[in-house]
Each structure stands twice: as structure tokens, then as C-alpha cells.
Design a protein around this motif. Structure first.
Motif, mmCIF file in Angstrom:
data_model
loop_
_atom_site.group_PDB
_atom_site.id
_atom_site.type_symbol
_atom_site.label_atom_id
_atom_site.label_comp_id
_atom_site.label_asym_id
_atom_site.label_seq_id
_atom_site.Cartn_x
_atom_site.Cartn_y
_atom_site.Cartn_z
ATOM 1 N N ASN A 3 -9.301 7.435 -5.831
ATOM 2 C CA ASN A 3 -9.822 8.723 -6.277
ATOM 3 C C ASN A 3 -8.863 9.859 -5.970
ATOM 4 N N SER A 4 -8.060 9.721 -4.926
ATOM 5 C CA SER A 4 -7.181 10.805 -4.490
ATOM 6 C C SER A 4 -5.785 10.722 -5.099
ATOM 7 N N TYR A 117 -17.762 18.662 -18.089
ATOM 8 C CA TYR A 117 -16.806 19.395 -17.263
ATOM 9 C C TYR A 117 -16.138 20.519 -18.054
ATOM 10 N N TYR A 143 -10.552 21.247 -9.686
ATOM 11 C CA TYR A 143 -10.807 19.806 -9.550
ATOM 12 C C TYR A 143 -11.090 19.451 -8.100
ATOM 13 N N ARG A 145 -12.383 21.197 -5.847
ATOM 14 C CA ARG A 145 -13.682 21.697 -5.405
ATOM 15 C C ARG A 145 -14.841 20.848 -5.911
ATOM 16 N N MET A 146 -14.551 19.940 -6.813
ATOM 17 C CA MET A 146 -15.617 19.107 -7.359
ATOM 18 C C MET A 146 -16.183 18.167 -6.299
ATOM 19 N N LYS A 147 -17.406 17.756 -6.509
ATOM 20 C CA LYS A 147 -18.033 16.794 -5.614
ATOM 21 C C LYS A 147 -17.407 15.415 -5.825
ATOM 22 N N ASP A 148 -17.561 14.553 -4.821
ATOM 23 C CA ASP A 148 -16.938 13.242 -4.888
ATOM 24 C C ASP A 148 -17.373 12.466 -6.124
ATOM 25 N N TYR A 149 -18.664 12.518 -6.452
ATOM 26 C CA TYR A 149 -19.142 11.718 -7.585
ATOM 27 C C TYR A 149 -18.528 12.219 -8.890
ATOM 28 N N GLU A 150 -18.273 13.545 -8.976
ATOM 29 C CA GLU A 150 -17.664 14.093 -10.186
ATOM 30 C C GLU A 150 -16.212 13.630 -10.316
ATOM 31 N N GLN A 151 -15.497 13.635 -9.191
ATOM 32 C CA GLN A 151 -14.122 13.142 -9.231
ATOM 33 C C GLN A 151 -14.079 11.666 -9.594
#
Length: 282
Positions: A3-4, A117, A143, A145-151
């Protein structure tokens, strides 16, 4: 990929009103386009390509290109900024096609995620305003600042789209010389340091002349040419993703002389570092 590993900078839909084009594009982010309607031409290093409705097009980071679009040209876009070195694996392992055929599922994917988005949409659907937008750093911050599930959702979309291309990719010739593989890793990890051919020769236990021959055999370039290419790419990433001065970017990219860096950057990219930054982030 985790994810990162990357940031989704932009995702949206655009259309042209007039004849429109852009030149001398070379940016540190990957671009994926999905063509909904209309005619356009991509100008790539290996020749021109007529763009077709229903196709997806992938332009890797740092690939020089240009395009010309007819009025009424409609497309979805996705810009992905990989962290330093993370996007090289796919393109070192595979010859990835520039274009693949999309389908109804592709359309639904883009439509759904553009709605989910809107903060990643460029500020206008008019393609003529495509390059006039807030700093890409602002989109990167949005991006992050998005929540983990959104990323993770966006991460999933990127992997799905990339899978279309990887399905049709051809494996590259594998580097057989372990010593060269070791040096590639060393250069990636120490790109901002003073790397010399003598240093690489010591690491690989080769004479300098044998090292140059082995490196050229495996990669088609000399060690110095490869180092310069990676340093210029690193500088492009820093110009986009940080607020460093040009002098600071020069040092961080491994150049001790900022004037030489500016000349070399312009020779490779076609613009000075400041011109390049101004074109990207305004």
C-alpha cells in the motif's frame, strides 16, 4: 507492491474542445489512459501511434512522449507516483506493451473510482486545462490524508489495470551476471553518493576495463551512463516530490557541481531543472 509503494496523484475524466497537444513530456510518474471516444496521436521514442477508442495506454515513468488530440477526444486518466526505485521492477523484468484492449469492466472501474475520489480529479474536465492545476505535491498530500481502506481501494484499482498489461508482457532477457546484478542494487541504494567506476570495480572484483565490458554486455550502456540516468531520474523525483532548491536537488542526486547538473539535466530532459519543475507543478 504494498500500500505504501506508490501514491495515486490524479484520477479522472477529460475531453478536448479544440485541437490540443502537448510536447516534451517526461515526468516521474506513470500514466495510464483509457480512451472513451475520439482521435489522437501519441508520439513515442520508437514512433507515432494512433490512439483508438476502447484501448488503454501505459506510459512508464520518465518515458519521453508527446501527443496531439482532435476536438471531442474523451479519455480517463490515472497518474501514479512510485517511490524511488519501486516502479523499476516491472519494467526491468518485462517488456510491457504500451497499449491493451479495455472492456466494459474497465469502463465501470474508471467511472466508479472517479466518482468515489473526486479529490483526485484535475480541476477541469476540459483537456485544454489539463496541465494547469495545483501542485502535484498537493495531490500527494491529499492521497496521504486518505484513510487506509481508501488507499487500499486505489491500490487495488492500480493492480487490476496493471494486470491487463502484464498479461500481454514479454519477459526481458534476465541479467545472468550476478556481479552486475549486485552493482545495480548498489547504484540504486547509493545513487546520491559519489559512485565511481573504480568503486564498482572493487565491489565486483573486476578490473575497470572488464567491468565496463561486462556492464555494456548486460545493459547496453557503460556504468557511468547508467549512473547518470539513475541520478537524473532521482532528480526528477525530487523536483516533483519535494520543495528542495535546485542546488539541494543537485547534491541529493549525487552531483557535486550544480552548474554541471543543470547542463546535464537540460541535455537529457530538454529543460533546466527549474523549467521542468515549473512545467510540472506550476
Amino acid at each position: 507492491m504494498r500500500n505504501s509503494d506508490f501514491i495515486v496523484l490524479n484520477l479522472g475524466f477529460a475531453r478536448t474542445i479544440h485541437q490540443w497537444g502537448n510536447r516534451d513530456i517526461s515526468s516521474p510518474f506513470m500514466r495510464i489512459y483509457y480512451i472513451k471516444k475520439g482521435k489522437a496521436t501519441l508520439h513515442l521514442p520508437n514512433g507515432d501511434m494512433k490512439v483508438e477508442e476502447g484501448n488503454m495506454y501505459l506510459l512508464p515513468s520518465y518515458m519521453p512522449h508527446a501527443y496531439d488530440c482532435e476536438p471531442g477526444f474523451e479519455f480517463y486518466y490515472l497518474f501514479i507516483f512510485f517511490h524511488q526505485g519501486e516502479n523499476t521492477g516491472i519494467f526491468e523484468k518485462y517488456d510491457v506493451p504500451t497499449t491493451v484492449r479495455g472492456n466494459h469492466a474497465t469502463t465501470l472501474l474508471f467511472e466508479n473510482y472517479c466518482t468515489l475520489y473526486p479529490q483526485l480529479n484535475l480541476p477541469s474536465m476540459s483537456a485544454e486545462d489539463f496541465e494547469r492545476h495545483p501542485s502535484y505535491r498537493d495531490y500527494a498530500r491529499a492521497y496521504m490524508r486518505m484513510k487506509d481502506y481508501e488507499q487500499f481501494q486505489l491500490h487495488g484499482m492500480v493492480e487490476i489495470l496493471l494486470s491487463y498489461f502484464i498479461k500481454h508482457a514479454e519477459p526481458r532477457l534476465i541479467i545472468k551476471d550476478d556481479r552486475i546484478l549486485k552493482l545495480i542494487g548498489y547504484i540504486s541504494e547509493h545513487v546520491s553518493e559519489n559512485i565511481t567506476v573504480a568503486t564498482l570495480a572493487d565491489i565486483s572484483c573486476l578490473t575497470e576495463s572488464h567491468l565496463v565490458k561486462a556492464f555494456r554486455k548486460e545493459l547496453g550502456v557503460t556504468p557511468l551512463q547508467y549512473i547518470i540516468k539513475k541520478r537524473i531520474q532521482h532528480a526528477q523525483t525530487l523536483l516533483l516530490g519535494t520543495e528542495m532548491t535546485v542546488s539541494e536537488v543537485s547534491q541529493s542526486a549525487g552531483f557535486t557541481d550544480s552548474s554541471y547538473f543543470v547542463r546535464l539535466f537540460k541535455r537529457h530532459i530538454g529543460y533546466t531543472p527549474q523549467q521542468y519543475r515549473d512545467r510540472l507543478i506550476g
